[in-house]
Design a protein around this motif. Sequence first.
Motif, PDB file in Angstrom:
ATOM      1  N   PRO A 379     -12.929  -1.552   2.206  1.00  0.00           N
ATOM      2  CA  PRO A 379     -12.733  -1.394   0.754  1.00  0.00           C
ATOM      3  C   PRO A 379     -13.317  -0.084   0.224  1.00  0.00           C
ATOM      4  O   PRO A 379     -12.743   0.526  -0.679  1.00  0.00           O
ATOM      5  CB  PRO A 379     -13.455  -2.610   0.154  1.00  0.00           C
ATOM      6  CG  PRO A 379     -14.330  -3.152   1.223  1.00  0.00           C
ATOM      7  CD  PRO A 379     -13.716  -2.762   2.516  1.00  0.00           C
ATOM      8  N   LYS A 380     -14.420   0.363   0.803  1.00  0.00           N
ATOM      9  CA  LYS A 380     -15.064   1.592   0.306  1.00  0.00           C
ATOM     10  C   LYS A 380     -14.161   2.809   0.489  1.00  0.00           C
ATOM     11  O   LYS A 380     -14.276   3.802  -0.231  1.00  0.00           O
ATOM     12  CB  LYS A 380     -16.399   1.815   1.029  1.00  0.00           C
ATOM     13  CG  LYS A 380     -17.479   0.844   0.579  1.00  0.00           C
ATOM     14  CD  LYS A 380     -18.479   1.522  -0.349  1.00  0.00           C
ATOM     15  CE  LYS A 380     -19.276   0.553  -1.194  1.00  0.00           C
ATOM     16  NZ  LYS A 380     -20.456   0.035  -0.502  1.00  0.00           N
ATOM     17  N   ALA A 381     -13.262   2.731   1.477  1.00  0.00           N
ATOM     18  CA  ALA A 381     -12.392   3.878   1.744  1.00  0.00           C
ATOM     19  C   ALA A 381     -11.220   3.946   0.772  1.00  0.00           C
ATOM     20  O   ALA A 381     -10.413   4.865   0.834  1.00  0.00           O
ATOM     21  CB  ALA A 381     -11.872   3.795   3.180  1.00  0.00           C
ATOM     22  N   ARG A 382     -11.104   2.955  -0.106  1.00  0.00           N
ATOM     23  CA  ARG A 382     -10.007   2.956  -1.082  1.00  0.00           C
ATOM     24  C   ARG A 382     -10.553   3.078  -2.488  1.00  0.00           C
ATOM     25  O   ARG A 382     -11.706   2.744  -2.756  1.00  0.00           O
ATOM     26  CB  ARG A 382      -9.193   1.658  -1.012  1.00  0.00           C
ATOM     27  CG  ARG A 382      -8.102   1.654   0.020  1.00  0.00           C
ATOM     28  CD  ARG A 382      -8.629   1.353   1.369  1.00  0.00           C
ATOM     29  NE  ARG A 382      -7.565   1.166   2.353  1.00  0.00           N
ATOM     30  CZ  ARG A 382      -7.800   0.863   3.615  1.00  0.00           C
ATOM     31  NH1 ARG A 382      -9.028   0.751   4.067  1.00  0.00           N
ATOM     32  NH2 ARG A 382      -6.793   0.704   4.452  1.00  0.00           N
ATOM     33  N   ASP A 383      -9.659   3.472  -3.399  1.00  0.00           N
ATOM     34  CA  ASP A 383     -10.040   3.572  -4.804  1.00  0.00           C
ATOM     35  C   ASP A 383      -9.747   2.232  -5.478  1.00  0.00           C
ATOM     36  O   ASP A 383      -8.590   1.894  -5.731  1.00  0.00           O
ATOM     37  CB  ASP A 383      -9.226   4.704  -5.450  1.00  0.00           C
ATOM     38  CG  ASP A 383      -9.480   4.786  -6.949  1.00  0.00           C
ATOM     39  OD1 ASP A 383     -10.411   4.095  -7.445  1.00  0.00           O
ATOM     40  OD2 ASP A 383      -8.749   5.532  -7.630  1.00  0.00           O
ATOM     41  N   LEU A 384     -10.810   1.503  -5.754  1.00  0.00           N
ATOM     42  CA  LEU A 384     -10.635   0.182  -6.372  1.00  0.00           C
ATOM     43  C   LEU A 384     -11.064   0.224  -7.850  1.00  0.00           C
ATOM     44  O   LEU A 384     -11.358  -0.812  -8.452  1.00  0.00           O
ATOM     45  CB  LEU A 384     -11.439  -0.883  -5.619  1.00  0.00           C
ATOM     46  CG  LEU A 384     -11.170  -1.019  -4.118  1.00  0.00           C
ATOM     47  CD1 LEU A 384     -11.982  -2.160  -3.513  1.00  0.00           C
ATOM     48  CD2 LEU A 384      -9.683  -1.244  -3.829  1.00  0.00           C
ATOM     49  N   SER A 385     -11.100   1.431  -8.405  1.00  0.00           N
ATOM     50  CA  SER A 385     -11.677   1.567  -9.750  1.00  0.00           C
ATOM     51  C   SER A 385     -10.804   0.947 -10.842  1.00  0.00           C
ATOM     52  O   SER A 385     -11.251   0.777 -11.962  1.00  0.00           O
ATOM     53  CB  SER A 385     -11.922   3.049 -10.062  1.00  0.00           C
ATOM     54  OG  SER A 385     -10.676   3.733 -10.048  1.00  0.00           O
ATOM     55  N   SER A 386      -9.546   0.608 -10.504  1.00  0.00           N
ATOM     56  CA  SER A 386      -8.704  -0.030 -11.522  1.00  0.00           C
ATOM     57  C   SER A 386      -9.144  -1.459 -11.816  1.00  0.00           C
ATOM     58  O   SER A 386      -8.841  -2.012 -12.869  1.00  0.00           O
ATOM     59  CB  SER A 386      -7.245  -0.040 -11.050  1.00  0.00           C
ATOM     60  OG  SER A 386      -7.153  -0.702  -9.801  1.00  0.00           O
TER      61      SER A 386
END
Length: 656
Positions: A379-386
């Motif tokens: 998960p850290k390697a993706r942008d989950l800011s949405s």
Amino acid sequence: MSQATIESILQEERLFKPPAEFSQAAQIKSLEEYQSLYEKSVADPEAFWGQLAAQELHWFQKWDKVLDWQPPFVQWFVGGKLNVTYNCLDRHLSNGRRDKTALIWEGEPGDSRTFTYAQLHREVCQMANVLKQLGVKKGDRVGIYMPMIPEVAIAMLACARIGAPHTVVFGGFSAEALKDRLLDAQAKVVITADGGWRKDAIVPVKEQVNKALADNGVPSVEKVLVVQRTGQLVHMEPGRDLWWHELREGVSADCPAEPMDSEDTLFILYTSGTTGKPKGIVHTTAGYNLYTHITTKWIFDVKDTDILWCTADVGWITGHSYIIYGPLSNGATTLMYEGAPRSSNPGCFWDVIQKYRVTIFYTAPTAIRTFMKMGEELPKARDLSSLRLLGSVGEPINPTAWMWYYRVIGNERCPITDTWWQTETGGAMIAPLPGATPTKPGSATLPFPGVIADVVDANGNPVGENQGGYLVIKNPWPGMLRTVYRNPDRYRSPYWEHIPPKNGQYLYFTGDGARKDRDGYFWIMGRVDDVINIAGHRLGTMEVESALVSHPAVSEAAVVGRPEEIKGEELVAFVTLESGYSASEELAKELKQHVVREIGAIARPSEIRFTDALPKTRSGKIVRRVLRALAAGQEVVGDLSTLEDRGVLDQLRAGT
Ligand code: WTA
């Protein structure tokens, strides 16, 4: 639940307040607002639900009476007329959402499709017209056995459009399990597909339908409508099976929504109980529409800008309520994913969130524990800011998994809503409203407005603070089941008479154990009946036992749950053999396979233990408590004087 988990939950003291900026913009903005809504809702339920029904739904004809409660049978919005698909589709065509995305679909191989409200409406009307052409009339049952493709949503809505109750059967169930359900529902038509993708393999749903219907196995089924998904070759039975893409050619997209009575059946969904056969839970039109609508709005705090992803399969109630009906009734954008995390792409969930800027993510603790095990890097390697809100459902969430979800996926920004509910309840019953309710890791917190929940003893008397007991609901709510299909006794007795009614006060027995802490927060402890929850999937021990004894080698079988780190629980089967058979590794394997054939892979026992006899009371009842302890490798404690033969216990302990 393991002892360590219970202890960690008992010591849980952390409290997480909703972030101020979340609360400011939320549907329900503070604990005080929730409390005042709650008080209003229980003081005058008819006024509360009547007002919401008028405000939130479109009616062809208003009801005469909000509530008719003749325990244990209930009717809501008596005399009203509406259609769930009008609320989920038509009204959004004229309220500015015509070109808004209703459904985003991501296929496992990486293909994707999106539908605006106008496009989804069109597809649904066309399929509804095709169903009519196939002879489906209001009140006829339609079986749906499909992979997670947009057409499963279209099929459900098409049925609802013409008033044909759908019965969706999870695509992972076997042909035998499908057949049982189609027979009980007396389905006239089955909608399926040539296959679907899951974990890099094709789920052969059509093959299973063919098996279930072979030799006129389900005489009520006249036609099978088949959606093309994979393009693989499947056997199409002449005169019975028809392709959707062929039938839809030239079919009109004009199909007005059938005006349905509030209490007309919307769908039947089979679930496991404590006896052998699954039961058909009946949900009706108005109450279910309103309850899923309002729980979606308040618990998921849905706004027009949200993209809601519920990872459940539509074969379960969670998919019905929070992929399809709740989000669409609110005019939200709902996301459906065909596949599952798999070794070739363990980070696929995070890819989907990043790709579509998902804002609300709703999944099960088993999935969260699996992600934990895979590590933070994915998960850290993706942008989950949405993401702005996280949800959990299906099984108790242990505080460690809750904290991981909060920290790694929610980046300590997103509230977590742990929603407790059941197939029978239609929608979430105990859950934090994310802008209002402070959360405690592992607690589903407080009841939804209009729901009176409590923890009681076997006689229905409330137990003290932090004392374990049965979780019950003390009043009717709009989303509740109305009956068990063709079996009202199975509605009356296990749910409403398990705790004997006193002075006309009926208590709905949930089958779950719980405790309430000093703040009135509920902590769900898991099932107290013979239902087992494996990876968030509900299974009856008797169902698995019936499957086992249908094998010629098996004389008797007793199945229990054993705590398991990821799935919460796993199945252990104790088996005695018919003479002429002897215990072996091969036979254990064969029996596991047999259960998969009879029910489906979700019911595969983790272990088969052969024994000469099962521990029973003098009256012949299997003492499961003993088996549960043995399966978990624990000391067998408590009163054993009722055991008929203590020698059996010694033999089982010795590990035969
Ligand atoms: C369990 C799924 C703890 C419970 C919606 C219930 C939960 C059964 C939770 C219903 C939760 C569901 N915390 N346990 N948040 N949500 N359960 O019918 O044991 O598939 O009785 O409905 O799941 O399962 P069902």
